[in-house]
Design an enzyme around this catalytic site. Structure first.
Site, PDB file in Angstrom:
ATOM      1  N   ASP A 264       0.818  -1.215  -0.050  1.00  0.00           N
ATOM      2  CA  ASP A 264       0.087  -0.001   0.096  1.00  0.00           C
ATOM      3  C   ASP A 264       1.021   1.385   0.135  1.00  0.00           C
ATOM      4  O   ASP A 264       2.118   1.056   0.077  1.00  0.00           O
ATOM      5  CB  ASP A 264      -1.165   0.086   1.262  1.00  0.00           C
TER       6      ASP A 264
HETATM    7  C1  GLC Z   1      -4.335   4.291  -0.024  1.00  0.00           C
HETATM    8  C2  GLC Z   1      -5.423   3.157   0.555  1.00  0.00           C
HETATM    9  C3  GLC Z   1      -5.333   2.151  -0.800  1.00  0.00           C
HETATM   10  C4  GLC Z   1      -5.282   2.851  -1.960  1.00  0.00           C
HETATM   11  C5  GLC Z   1      -3.808   3.354  -2.422  1.00  0.00           C
HETATM   12  C6  GLC Z   1      -3.699   4.240  -3.674  1.00  0.00           C
HETATM   13  O1  GLC Z   1      -3.408   4.959   1.064  1.00  0.00           O
HETATM   14  O2  GLC Z   1      -4.912   2.480   1.567  1.00  0.00           O
HETATM   15  O3  GLC Z   1      -6.428   1.436  -0.482  1.00  0.00           O
HETATM   16  O4  GLC Z   1      -5.491   1.847  -3.078  1.00  0.00           O
HETATM   17  O5  GLC Z   1      -3.580   4.070  -1.053  1.00  0.00           O
HETATM   18  O6  GLC Z   1      -4.478   5.399  -3.503  1.00  0.00           O
END
Ligand code: GLC
Length: 736
Positions: A264
């Site tokens: 993430d």
């Molecule tokens: C965010 C979220 C994740 C998302 C990623 C890209 O912090 O936790 O669900 O897909 O970053 O935006």
């Protein structure tokens, strides 16, 4: 089947050949996923592309920029490897559907597959080839803002609906120009964030992890999901982004997942903040070793992986495995024959078809919670004036909900606007918001709202949460209606005009204090662009509400976490009335209320249970039967019941089947969903509804962490909610 095996071998050969050609720097480049807003797409960014230092970008939705960057990657770098282009397409791209929690209330996998299909096609128009959805975290704490993105509290329902979303995004063939790669997230256990506070620690016993939090991800993998995203959260002391048990043992060994694992946003560099590592170098080592292929946003791989290889802490073979996972996804997506990018560039328009799907999803997502004296559906010819009140009645942006980066409020149709069109000159409409926003506490406009209510035949009162009050990092310690909405409801109710309350929200809310103040209540979640047409159609009976709760509604926040599939305890609550604390006589004996699992000050039961939802029809269940009272392990058997529509309108019912294992090597939940069907019945029609089960459907991970079905006594229920009491019994025997 033949061709797909041949294609797989063909891809593996291409991947192997390409990896052989790559330098270590180019390999590491494929493991880097970088944010790429317009202002970040600079000359130096382009230089890194040419040097083969970037494997994917996210958050770039200008098709011209995407095509330019893809052109550079494919024609100016040494090996011409195309980019993954990611975006959070969570519940629509341009056309916004109900939030995932609202879509879950439809219990309709086919519909959810179609909303994902529309979203994929719209996203492709911007050059996107990878979405960070479905979010499959099991959410049993509505204080957590991300419950809005979830498919609810139940592993079985989340598994079925999550798999449908994967199919919708990826289509039949991932290489098709209108398919995008899906990404099941957040692996794993994120929904158990302590205290409902986002990014917080999770402490999940192994059997609960296996029986509750992991099944939806397994279902997504069985549906062919192309990628998995690791969670921010710390699982029992080892953050998911460095958790070898999750990423190696479960994902690769148990489930034989051959897709790609992405971190993430910054979750690799955050391993140091968690306190697992001492610096970025160690974070890169732990994440790479555990099985994270691509690093999102942070750059520990770019900064340290080459050194880790040269110092022998990470083998070249291991890096080759990581790169192969990324390249395999790119080949499966057909990105190397970049021509299909051109086919994707057409108008960013939202088609009327997509709005029709959005309306259908909104219609089926709304849950009718109360309907006193059948005040609904309304008849516009019997109403001379309707008062529309509340901060959510005409909010084209707020009704879209969280995670709508590319949605367009101008395409929203609000309830107020739709009502005006629906009643036209038949009924007079008056409007007073009462509050400037759902979170406002300024009651200055209450007097006007009360005056409008007093003069009307009925009040449609739209309350709930602004979009910003749910979603990532937006957790609430008190999940009652925000701002002065409860007071507004109180004052409007006091006018004596009948009140229909429509709640637009990103989470279950604690509504016990308002239920008795209104004549009917509907939960519309955040319904998306077509909130207005859907809600108005339902209020006037063009369709009957059919939604069922995918998540439990507590009475008060203090009951949280509260969910239907709980274990029985040794002293289950028996009291069905709360105690008047002031009325307790002084010196009352310690055990005078019975020593069971209840509250002194609140009914222990939820306000509205999982699976609950009313209809304008009246559904009745009778005559549940099991095809055999005793079945042998491995046998299949049928459970059936009769369903009758005693009402006078045709409507759809979501029939649910629940089971219970009365005694096991672990204590098992008092009910578990193991089947559901959507059935449409005409007035007075009776049908027999049947579910075919196998004893495997009753399997669970026991103390030995093995999936087993244990012989013994079982209960099975069929009904229209998790509180159904239409029950049969059967026994599973070790042998026939
Ligand atoms: C965010 C979220 C994740 C998302 C990623 C890209 O912090 O936790 O669900 O897909 O970053 O935006």
């Amino acid at each position: 089947m033949e061709s797909s095996i041949r294609d797989m071998h063909d891809i593996e050969n291409k991947v192997a050949r390409l990896v052989e050609k790559m330098t270590l720097e180019e390999k590491i480049g494929q493991l880097c996923l970088l944010n790429c807003s317009e202002k970040q797409a600079t000359a130096s960014f382009r230089e890194r592309l040419i040097a083969g230092q970037i494997g994917g970008i996210l958050n770039q939705v200008n098709i011209d920029t995407v095509e330019e960057l893809q052109r550079i990657a494919m024609s100016e770098s040494r090996l011409g490897i195309p980019l993954l282009v990611g975006r959070d397409v969570i519940h629509g791209f341009k056309t916004i559907f109900p939030i995932p929690l609202g879509q879950a209330a439809t219990w309709n996998p086919d519909l959810i597959e179609r909303t994902a299909r529309v979203a994929a096609i719209e996203a492709i128009r911007a050059g996107i080839n990878w979405t960070y959805a479905p979010m499959l975290d099991i959410a049993r704490d509505p204080r957590w803002g991300r419950v809005a993105e979830s498919l609810g509290e139940d592993p079985y329902l989340t598994s079925k609906l999550g798999a449908a979303m994967v199919r919708g995004f990826q289509g039949e063939d991932l290489s098709h120009p209108l398919s995008i790669a899906a990404c099941a997230k957040h692996f794993a256990g994120y929904g158990a964030s302590e205290s409902g506070r986002d990014y917080n620690s999770t402490n999940i016993p192994p059997n609960e992890l296996r029986n509750v939090h992991l099944p939806p991800f397994k279902a997504a993998i069985e549906a062919g999901v192309a990628s998995i995203m690791t969670s921010f959260s710390d699982l029992d002391g080892i953050p998911a982004t460095a958790n070898e048990f999750l990423l190696r043992r479960v994902l690769r060994e148990d489930w034989e997942f051959d897709g790609m694992v992405v971190s993430d946003w910054g979750s690799v560099s955050q391993l140091q903040v968690h306190g697992l590592t001492v610096d970025d170098r160690e974070s890169a080592l732990r994440a790479a070793t555990a099985g994270v292929d691509m690093e999102m946003a942070s750059e520990t791989y770019a900064d340290h992986l080459a050194t880790l290889v040269s110092e022998g802490e990470v083998s070249v073979d291991h890096v080759n495995e990581m790169v192969a996972n990324v390249l395999r996804l790119k080949y499966r997506l057909g990105l190397f024959n970049g021509s299909n990018l051109k086919k994707r560039k057409f108008l960013n328009a939202v088609s009327s078809d997509s709005l029709a799907v959005a309306k259908e999803a909104a219609l089926e997502s709304v849950v009718l919670l109360t309907n006193n004296n059948k005040i609904l559906p309304m008849n516009k010819r019997k109403l001379s004036s309707i008062a529309v009140i509340g901060p959510m009645a005409d909010e084209s942006y707020e009704q879209l909900g969280t995670w709508i980066f590319d949605g367009d409020p101008d395409r929203s149709q609000t309830p107020l606007a739709s009502l005006s069109r629906y009643v036209k000159d038949v009924t007079t409409i008056t409007h007073a918001a009462g509050l400037s926003s759902a979170r406002s506490s300024d009651t200055a406009e209450f007097a006007q709202a009360v005056e409008v209510a007093e003069k009307a035949d009925i009040v449609l009162l739209f309350v709930g949460e602004d979009a910003i009050l749910s979603g990532e990092a937006h957790c609430r310690a008190d999940i009652s209606l925000p701002g002065a909405q409860e007071q507004l409801i109180e004052e409007i109710s006091a006018t004596g005009t009948p009140v229909v309350l429509i709640v637009m929200t990103g989470r279950p809310l604690a509504l016990e204090c308002v239920v008795s103040k209104v004549d009917a209540m509907l939960c519309a979640w955040h319904p998306g662009n077509m909130a207005g047409p859907a809600i108005i159609d339902l209020l006037f009976g063009e369709q009957s509400p059919s939604g069922k709760l995918p998540v439990t509604f507590p009475r008060v926040t203090g009951q949280v976490p509260i969910y239907y599939a709980h274990r029985n305890t040794g002293r289950p609550p028996t009291r069905d009335s709360i105690i008047d604390l002031e009325g307790i006589e002084s010196g009352a004996p310690q055990h005078s209320f019975g020593d069971t699992s209840f509250y002194l000050d609140t009914d222990y039961r939820p306000l509205f249970p999982f699976g609950y939802g009313l209809s304008y029809a009246q559904f009745r269940y009778d005559n549940i039967e099991v095809s055999a009272s005793r079945v042998a392990l491995g046998d299949r058997f049928t459970v059936s019941a009769q369903l009758t529509n005693d009402g006078d309108v045709e409507a759809t019912e979501i029939v649910q089947l629940y089971v219970r294992d009365l005694a096991g090597s672990l204590t098992r939940p008092v009910k578990e969903l193991r089947g559901f069907q959507r059935l449409r019945l005409k007035p007075k029609q009776t049908v027999t509804v049947s579910f075919e089960l196998s004893t495997d459907d009753l399997a669970f991970y026991g103390p030995a962490q093995k999936l087993v079905t244990e012989p013994g006594q079982f209960h099975v229920w069929i009904g229209g909610s998790s509180t159904t009491d239409l029950r049969a019994e059967f026994e599973i025997s070790a042998s026939s």
